[in-house]
Design a protein around this motif. Structure first.
Motif, PDB file in Angstrom:
ATOM      1  N   THR A  71      72.917  17.430  39.213  1.00 14.95           N
ATOM      2  CA  THR A  71      73.329  18.607  39.987  1.00 14.95           C
ATOM      3  C   THR A  71      73.488  19.854  39.120  1.00 14.95           C
ATOM      4  N   SER A  72      72.815  19.865  37.978  1.00 16.05           N
ATOM      5  CA  SER A  72      73.024  20.960  37.018  1.00 16.05           C
ATOM      6  C   SER A  72      72.268  22.240  37.344  1.00 16.05           C
ATOM      7  N   LYS A  73      71.305  22.184  38.227  1.00  8.64           N
ATOM      8  CA  LYS A  73      70.524  23.388  38.542  1.00  8.64           C
ATOM      9  C   LYS A  73      71.443  24.483  39.079  1.00  8.64           C
ATOM     10  N   GLY A  74      71.356  25.659  38.478  1.00  8.76           N
ATOM     11  CA  GLY A  74      72.168  26.793  38.915  1.00  8.76           C
ATOM     12  C   GLY A  74      73.530  26.879  38.266  1.00  8.76           C
ATOM     13  N   THR A  75      73.877  25.901  37.417  1.00 11.04           N
ATOM     14  CA  THR A  75      75.182  25.948  36.741  1.00 11.04           C
ATOM     15  C   THR A  75      75.098  26.830  35.501  1.00 11.04           C
ATOM     16  N   SER A  76      76.252  27.323  35.083  1.00  8.07           N
ATOM     17  CA  SER A  76      76.286  28.214  33.925  1.00  8.07           C
ATOM     18  C   SER A  76      75.793  27.510  32.664  1.00  8.07           C
ATOM     19  N   MET A  77      76.128  26.223  32.494  1.00 11.96           N
ATOM     20  CA  MET A  77      75.705  25.495  31.302  1.00 11.96           C
ATOM     21  C   MET A  77      74.190  25.324  31.272  1.00 11.96           C
ATOM     22  N   ARG A  78      73.611  24.960  32.397  1.00 11.96           N
ATOM     23  CA  ARG A  78      72.154  24.755  32.477  1.00 11.96           C
ATOM     24  C   ARG A  78      71.411  26.064  32.227  1.00 11.96           C
ATOM     25  N   ILE A  79      71.898  27.150  32.810  1.00  9.15           N
ATOM     26  CA  ILE A  79      71.244  28.453  32.626  1.00  9.15           C
ATOM     27  C   ILE A  79      71.329  28.893  31.169  1.00  9.15           C
ATOM     28  N   ALA A  80      72.487  28.679  30.538  1.00  7.51           N
ATOM     29  CA  ALA A  80      72.663  29.072  29.135  1.00  7.51           C
ATOM     30  C   ALA A  80      71.691  28.310  28.241  1.00  7.51           C
ATOM     31  N   LEU A  81      71.543  27.016  28.471  1.00  5.37           N
ATOM     32  CA  LEU A  81      70.603  26.213  27.679  1.00  5.37           C
ATOM     33  C   LEU A  81      69.161  26.638  27.951  1.00  5.37           C
ATOM     34  N   ASP A  82      68.872  27.020  29.194  1.00  2.00           N
ATOM     35  CA  ASP A  82      67.531  27.518  29.527  1.00  2.00           C
ATOM     36  C   ASP A  82      67.202  28.790  28.746  1.00  2.00           C
ATOM     37  N   LEU A  83      68.195  29.634  28.525  1.00  3.36           N
ATOM     38  CA  LEU A  83      67.982  30.873  27.777  1.00  3.36           C
ATOM     39  C   LEU A  83      67.537  30.575  26.348  1.00  3.36           C
ATOM     40  N   VAL A  84      68.116  29.532  25.746  1.00  2.00           N
ATOM     41  CA  VAL A  84      67.699  29.135  24.399  1.00  2.00           C
ATOM     42  C   VAL A  84      66.327  28.485  24.436  1.00  2.00           C
ATOM     43  N   LYS A  85      66.109  27.620  25.407  1.00  2.00           N
ATOM     44  CA  LYS A  85      64.823  26.938  25.541  1.00  2.00           C
ATOM     45  C   LYS A  85      63.680  27.941  25.684  1.00  2.00           C
ATOM     46  N   ASN A  86      63.915  29.008  26.441  1.00  2.00           N
ATOM     47  CA  ASN A  86      62.869  30.001  26.698  1.00  2.00           C
ATOM     48  C   ASN A  86      62.799  31.091  25.640  1.00  2.00           C
ATOM     49  N   GLY A  87      63.659  31.022  24.617  1.00  2.00           N
ATOM     50  CA  GLY A  87      63.611  32.002  23.543  1.00  2.00           C
ATOM     51  C   GLY A  87      64.338  33.301  23.831  1.00  2.00           C
TER      52      GLY A  87
END
Length: 334
Positions: A71-87
């Motif tokens: 259920t992590s989609k849209g959570t602050s933690m998931r978005i923050a990690l996505d920011l690192v993943k995407n550079g």
């Protein structure tokens, strides 16, 4: 957004970190309505170096790992990690659910080649006026002998890059210093480390050597490491609180009060570095990106320290240096 206190701690800490590090730019991920009040009075110069990234929800601190990931989609933690993943960002700092952070970071950022699972690492002051790298602190409850060897290699890199120690001494935390003691995985890891010339392995150490400075890197599984660290922190916090306790000052004569203040000042100066707020922020080493886990109960000062840890890890290019060392030390088959 998470941790025990949420934006009332993390946002002022972010502003404090911006004020002390002119090259820092922050993306604050969370619910804008909850964050806005803590930014309202911030200096315009600081606000220019931060941006709020909206998130729909937060992973609860008590969420089970499997449910948190599903259920992590849209959570602050998931978005923050996505920011690192995407550079778009170079590091993540979170006070949230440790299991969720570990699981999502491994899933999204991926471990380095040769690493089975990342480990939580911190740097503690010791009695030799130096520092000791300790890992794992809770990312892995159980660890195989191969994982303990990987932790040792990563710890050695951290000791070299963060503490500045050449050929750091490596020890395994055990219930005794004799070679025949300990669980099978510890003894097997010891045999591998002993036969690896590139690692300065010195043997087993017990828990009472955590702060003595007998080793530069202390390796253990996450269960033992987490209990050891939190026990030490609890004792230190209790000790420091006793120094601040008013006790029976009203009944003391003036010279006893003066003597008490002098003793308190000496002890606080000697042991103040052991205050957990001074070294908050465990680095999740072994990933292709930088992730810092803050204590959930961290205050503003402690959370700002965690942000400083992230800055330092990015500047030292820790993931890249660990990758190079793993390639040089561990056989390809491992």
């Amino acid at each position: 957004m998470s941790g025990d206190f949420g934006p009332c701690i993390t946002v002022p800490a972010a502003l404090q970190a911006l004020a002390s590090t002119s090259s820092l730019y922050l993306l604050i991920v969370g619910q804008p309505d909850a964050i806005a009040p803590y930014l309202a009075k911030a200096a315009p110069a600081l606000q220019q170096r931060l941006r709020v990234i909206p998130a729909e929800s937060v992973i609860p601190n008590d969420a089970k790992l499997s449910h948190a990931i599903r259920t992590s989609k849209g959570t602050s933690m998931r978005i923050a990690l996505d920011l690192v993943k995407n550079g778009e960002a170079q590091a993540v700092v979170s006070a949230g659910n440790t299991g969720a952070l570990m699981g999502l970071a491994k899933l999204m950022l991926k471990p380095l080649d040769g690493i089975e699972r990342p480990a939580l690492m911190t740097v503690l002051p010791n009695q030799q006026k130096s520092k000791t790298v300790v890992l794992d602190l809770g990312a892995n409850v159980e660890s195989s002998s191969a994982m303990l060897v990987q932790f040792a290699v990563m710890g050695a890199v951290m000791a070299e890059e963060i503490v500045g120690i050449t050929s750091p001494r490596i020890a395994l935390l055990n219930i005794g210093e004799e070679e025949f003691k300990g669980l099978d995985n510890i003894r097997e890891a010891a045999a591998v480390l002993k036969s690896t010339p590139a690692i300065n392995y010195i043997g087993y150490l017990e828990g009472n050597d955590l702060l003595t400075g007998k080793t530069d890197v202390l390796v253990c599984d996450g269960f033992v490491g987490n209990v050891t660290l939190k026990t030490m922190e609890g004792v230190v916090r209790m000790f420091l609180s006793l120094l601040k306790s008013p006790g029976e000052k009203r009944k003391r004569s003036w010279w006893l009060k003066l003597l008490g203040r002098l003793i308190q000042k000496r002890i606080a100066k000697r042991f103040g570095d052991l205050n957990p707020d001074q070294y908050n922020g465990a680095c999740l080493v072994g990933l292709r990106g930088t992730v810092i886990k803050s204590h959930g109960a961290a205050n503003q000062k402690a959370f700002a320290v965690a942000i400083e840890q992230a800055v330092q890890a990015v500047q030292r290019q820790i993931p890249q240096r660990i990758a190079l060392r793993l390639e040089a030390i561990l056989p390809k088959s491992d």
